[in-house]
Design an enzyme around this catalytic site. Structure first.
Site, PDB file in Angstrom:
ATOM      1  N   CYS A  57       0.684  -1.128  -0.098  1.00 42.14           N
ATOM      2  CA  CYS A  57       0.131  -0.011  -0.039  1.00 42.14           C
ATOM      3  C   CYS A  57       0.776   1.334   0.038  1.00 42.14           C
ATOM      4  CB  CYS A  57      -0.907   0.046   1.360  1.00 42.14           C
ATOM      5  SG  CYS A  57      -1.686  -1.610   1.671  1.00 42.14           S
ATOM      6  N   GLU A 103      18.065 -20.788 -11.118  1.00 40.46           N
ATOM      7  CA  GLU A 103      17.616 -19.275 -11.185  1.00 40.46           C
ATOM      8  C   GLU A 103      18.960 -18.567 -11.278  1.00 40.46           C
ATOM      9  OE1 GLU A 103      15.207 -18.058 -11.615  1.00 40.46           O
ATOM     10  OE2 GLU A 103      15.255 -15.920 -10.726  1.00 40.46           O
ATOM     11  N   TRP A 136      -3.676  -2.337  -0.945  1.00 43.08           N
ATOM     12  CA  TRP A 136      -3.493  -3.750  -1.720  1.00 43.08           C
ATOM     13  C   TRP A 136      -4.114  -4.454  -0.635  1.00 43.08           C
ATOM     14  CZ3 TRP A 136       0.653  -5.487  -5.191  1.00 43.08           C
ATOM     15  CH2 TRP A 136       0.637  -6.957  -5.549  1.00 43.08           C
ATOM     16  N   LYS A 138      19.407 -15.858 -14.301  1.00 42.23           N
ATOM     17  CA  LYS A 138      19.620 -14.574 -14.144  1.00 42.23           C
ATOM     18  C   LYS A 138      20.715 -13.987 -14.934  1.00 42.23           C
ATOM     19  CE  LYS A 138      16.266 -13.166 -11.800  1.00 42.23           C
ATOM     20  NZ  LYS A 138      15.526 -13.820 -12.804  1.00 42.23           N
ATOM     21  N   ASN A 183      -0.320   1.049   6.599  1.00 45.65           N
ATOM     22  CA  ASN A 183       0.377   0.179   5.686  1.00 45.65           C
ATOM     23  C   ASN A 183       0.929  -1.257   6.432  1.00 45.65           C
ATOM     24  OD1 ASN A 183       0.148   1.778   3.429  1.00 45.65           O
ATOM     25  ND2 ASN A 183       2.482   2.208   3.081  1.00 45.65           N
ATOM     26  N   GLY A 184       0.863  -2.322   5.730  1.00 43.94           N
ATOM     27  CA  GLY A 184       1.559  -3.423   6.419  1.00 43.94           C
ATOM     28  C   GLY A 184       0.294  -4.312   7.182  1.00 43.94           C
ATOM     29  N   LYS A 241       8.828  -7.976 -20.145  1.00 43.66           N
ATOM     30  CA  LYS A 241       7.786  -8.512 -18.853  1.00 43.66           C
ATOM     31  C   LYS A 241       6.498  -8.626 -19.636  1.00 43.66           C
ATOM     32  CE  LYS A 241       8.378  -8.712 -14.240  1.00 43.66           C
ATOM     33  NZ  LYS A 241       9.418  -8.994 -13.712  1.00 43.66           N
ATOM     34  N   HIS A 271      29.113 -36.708 -15.955  1.00 44.63           N
ATOM     35  CA  HIS A 271      28.438 -37.166 -17.039  1.00 44.63           C
ATOM     36  C   HIS A 271      28.830 -36.243 -18.257  1.00 44.63           C
ATOM     37  CE1 HIS A 271      27.564 -40.578 -14.491  1.00 44.63           C
ATOM     38  NE2 HIS A 271      26.807 -39.785 -13.560  1.00 44.63           N
ATOM     39  N   ARG A 292       3.649   0.668  -6.636  1.00 47.31           N
ATOM     40  CA  ARG A 292       3.612  -0.444  -5.906  1.00 47.31           C
ATOM     41  C   ARG A 292       2.399  -1.316  -6.026  1.00 47.31           C
ATOM     42  NH1 ARG A 292       6.863   0.969  -1.421  1.00 47.31           N
ATOM     43  NH2 ARG A 292       5.439  -0.118   0.242  1.00 47.31           N
ATOM     44  N   GLU A 323      20.294 -14.142 -18.643  1.00 47.22           N
ATOM     45  CA  GLU A 323      19.299 -12.838 -19.065  1.00 47.22           C
ATOM     46  C   GLU A 323      19.754 -11.515 -18.978  1.00 47.22           C
ATOM     47  OE1 GLU A 323      16.234 -13.715 -15.861  1.00 47.22           O
ATOM     48  OE2 GLU A 323      14.547 -12.662 -17.076  1.00 47.22           O
TER      49      GLU A 323
HETATM   50  C1  G6P Z   1       9.525 -13.931 -18.593  1.00 47.01           C
HETATM   51  C2  G6P Z   1      10.442 -13.198 -17.806  1.00 47.01           C
HETATM   52  C3  G6P Z   1      10.557 -14.066 -16.671  1.00 47.01           C
HETATM   53  C4  G6P Z   1       9.422 -14.760 -16.052  1.00 47.01           C
HETATM   54  C5  G6P Z   1       8.711 -15.446 -17.003  1.00 47.01           C
HETATM   55  C6  G6P Z   1       7.539 -16.296 -16.524  1.00 47.01           C
HETATM   56  O1  G6P Z   1      10.215 -14.735 -19.463  1.00 47.01           O
HETATM   57  O2  G6P Z   1      11.480 -12.727 -18.295  1.00 47.01           O
HETATM   58  O3  G6P Z   1      11.381 -13.486 -15.600  1.00 47.01           O
HETATM   59  O4  G6P Z   1       9.902 -15.708 -15.099  1.00 47.01           O
HETATM   60  O5  G6P Z   1       8.477 -14.635 -18.151  1.00 47.01           O
HETATM   61  O6  G6P Z   1       6.499 -15.067 -16.262  1.00 47.01           O
HETATM   62  P1  G6P Z   1       5.228 -15.211 -15.145  1.00 47.01           P
HETATM   63  O7  G6P Z   1       4.561 -13.776 -15.302  1.00 47.01           O
HETATM   64  O8  G6P Z   1       4.590 -16.274 -15.570  1.00 47.01           O
HETATM   65  O9  G6P Z   1       5.898 -15.498 -14.169  1.00 47.01           O
END
Ligand code: G6P
Length: 619
Positions: free
Chosen positions: A2, A491, A83, A495, A109-110, A614, A514, A27, A498
């Site tokens: 919020c 992950e 929120w 990153k 908030n919170g 995104k 292997h 936010r 990416e």
């Molecule tokens: C894109 C983004 C990723 C994300 C993926 C899934 O490829 O670059 O960072 O993990 O989509 O997105 P979602 O909104 O389904 O979590």
């Protein structure tokens, strides 16, 4: 997540408050409202949806003849973007909230953790509530303690609250005073010329003033047009320095961080706290009644299938360990883009979980739809209210990370992991697969995670930066882990590729011999996740194999294992201790930072990497 804005000064403030809320929109929120005090009365307007709905509601007031808000010259007021956490998304639940007389108005908030018991007490004393929120309690508590001094009443109310929150209060008898209190959630003062702001973040008032004063945890602040008085909860005065903010508009949006990604990495303690806190109402109880799954449905689950893409898939991999270990339900994982095309065997005794931060990723939505058509109960874990996933699923579990602007998912990942921990524990508890004292132990560990995430960032940031400096010109990064450490590696490698465009791969460490071992030479940095786990010794042996090939080992270990890990690695980073199943949420932080600093050294745009976008919610 919020947002709060408060103003007291000499100018009509309604539009200043709404302009402040606009700066906090990033936010994420689902309703908004404001209260203004003028001529001995407070008038409020609240609206579900975005700020244009609030503006329309303000304008409507004029038609209703209630001029106080529509035509006001009020020079003191409070505003809020909400929120939903406690209580649905309704106008009644939007802030500000007040006592029944409307004398005290507050925005918060919170989360107030002990809201149920306080509400019971207040109802027994005759208080009447008009919303389902935990926040409304604070207005009633202040009213209960009020004897003419607003600051004293706020202090007394503050002493009764548990949780993590920040709030600001206004009283009809004090037209020149706002009082705020901070406990874990942010609150900051903006000092203008004959006017003062109180907000949850600096951008809310940056157009009006660049002079700020920080409020620390456990402090209560009383502001007037020309005064700021900071005190501790016990009432002792505190001197506070004045700071000048030098950010430009863009930097302000990034909260003073150089990039959104860095800002979002630093928002992880808050995001995880928002995701877990109100779902842990008791020391030994997880409450996910919001999923609307009956006891029979939970008892009838024979298998869980998790479908997701990208980072969300990695969150699912971490969740699998938690669900299988705690609830003893078999979990299958699939990337959604594969699952949807393989004519899966799925039916009514399966719980299918779609994890998608945006709630709009086409492959994940398609996989969820297919499973639903075949009779499975589908649960969406998502960060975006009103997204397609929320409409397509039978149950929804929201993460509450706030809007993530950087394309590389960071705070949405850790919030997803936190949400799955809750789910695993709730399933275990509901199916009677876990002892009450074990639940209590894990809940205590979960509640400590936000603090430990903050400590991890602080403890590793500089060190990771130095490591990045020694490897950013490398041609390949390998990530090795086992068991619960493997999803962390996947992950970390995602990153790295990416945002830094350096080829990176993640492997189950036992598989290294292997094939991937052929890749290793003195030029290869190998990141090994060697946090506390049942297979730590095996990871240490794998690290020895790597070093025997001359490659550099960068180890992520758990504090307390410095000697053991330090001996087996060229460089090592340590994260705080926690239960081993929870280690991934801490271990991933240095890997986010490693990718970040590597990309920055290569002068790349971390917020908007090439060829990536995104997924955004389609209205
Ligand atoms: C894109 C983004 C990723 C994300 C993926 C899934 O490829 O670059 O960072 O993990 O989509 O997105 P979602 O909104 O389904 O979590």
């Amino acid at each position: 997540m919020c947002g709060i804005v408060g103003y007291v000064g000499g100018r009509p403030c309604r539009d200043l408050l709404i302009a402040g809320l606009e700066k906090l929109e990033y936010r994420g929120y689902d309703s908004a409202g404001l209260s203004l005090l003028e001529d001995g009365r407070i008038d409020s307007v609240r609206a579900v949806g975005n700020l244009s709905n609030l503006r329309a509601a303000v304008a409507e007031r004029r038609d209703e003849g209630a001029v106080a808000v529509a035509e006001t010259d009020a020079t003191i007021g409070l505003a809020h973007t909400r929120w939903a956490t406690h209580g649905r998304v309704t106008e009644e639940n939007a802030h500000p909230h007040s006592d029944e007389e409307g004398d005290v108005h507050i925005v918060l908030n919170g989360i107030v953790e002990n809201h149920s018991e306080l509400r019971r007490e207040l109802i027994a004393e005759g208080h009447e509530f008009s919303s389902e929120t935990d926040a409304e309690i604070v207005a009633h508590l202040i009213e209960r303690h009020y004897e003419g001094e607003l600051t004293d009443a706020v202090r007394a109310a503050y002493a009764e609250l548990r949780g993590h929150y920040a709030f600001v209060a206004m009283h009809v008898e004090h037209p020149g005073t706002l009082v705020g209190a901070r406990h874990e959630c942010p609150l900051v003062i903006g000092v203008g010329d004959g006017e003062t702001f109180l907000a949850s973040a600096i951008p809310a008032f940056l157009r009006e003033t660049r002079t700020v004063m920080q409020i620390e945890n456990g402090e209560i602040v009383t502001i007037g047009p020309d005064s700021v008085d900071v005190t501790t909860a016990a009432g002792e005065h505190r001197d506070r320095d004045i700071e000048e903010v030098t950010w430009d508009e863009d930097e302000a949006e990034r909260g003073g961080y150089p990039t959104f990604m860095m800002k979002e990495i630093h928002e992880q303690p808050d995001a995880v706290a928002e995701t877990i806190t109100d779902r842990l109402p008791e020391v030994d109880e997880v409450d996910l009644s919001e999923l609307e799954l009956s006891a029979e449905q939970v008892a009838g689950i024979r298998r869980i299938v998790i479908v997701a893409c990208g980072t969300s898939y990695h969150a699912g991999l971490v969740g699998r360990y938690a669900i299988e270990t705690w609830a003893r339900i078999p979990v299958e994982m699939d990337v959604a883009s594969e699952y949807r095309y393989r004519d899966p065997v799925v039916g009514s005794d399966d719980l299918v979980i779609g994890i998608t931060q945006s709630g709009e990723t086409a492959d994940t939505l398609a996989a969820m739809r297919l499973a639903r058509e075949r009779g499975a109960h589908v649960l969406a874990i998502t960060n975006v209210m009103g997204s397609q996933a929320t409409r397509d699923a039978d149950s929804v579990l929201f993460t509450r990370a706030g809007l993530e602007i950087g394309v590389a998912a960071t705070k949405t990942f850790t919030s997803q992991v936190a949400a799955i921990y809750l789910l695993g524990l709730w399933l275990a508890q509901s199916r009677g697969h876990i002892a009450r004292d074990r639940v209590a132990e894990l809940i205590a560990e979960l509640k400590a995670l936000p603090r430990k995430i903050g400590e991890t960032i602080e403890a590793t940031d500089q060190h990771v930066r130095a490591i990045a400096r020694s490897h950013y010109d490398g041609r390949f990064f390998l990530y090795l882990g086992r068991h619960i450490g493997l999803p962390v590696c996947l992950e970390g490698a995602l990153k790295m590729k990416e945002i830094s465009y350096i080829p990176s791969d993640a492997y189950a460490a036992g598989e290294m011999k292997h094939g991937p071992i052929a890749l290793l030479d003195e030029t290869t940095p190998v990141v090994c996740v060697a946090t506390e786990s049942p297979v730590l010794e095996k990871v240490l042996s794998n690290m020895a194999e790597v070093r025997a090939r001359g490659a550099d080992v960068i180890a992520i270990g758990t504090q307390g294992s410095e000697l053991e890990i330090g001996d087996s690695a060229d460089q090592a980073l340590f994260v705080p201790e926690t239960d081993w199943i929870l280690q991934p949420i801490l271990a991933v932080i240095p890997l986010q930072l490693l990718a970040y600093y590597t990309a920055r050294l290569l002068e790349l745009n971390v917020d908007q990497p090439r060829n990536l976008a995104k997924t955004v919610t389609v209205e």
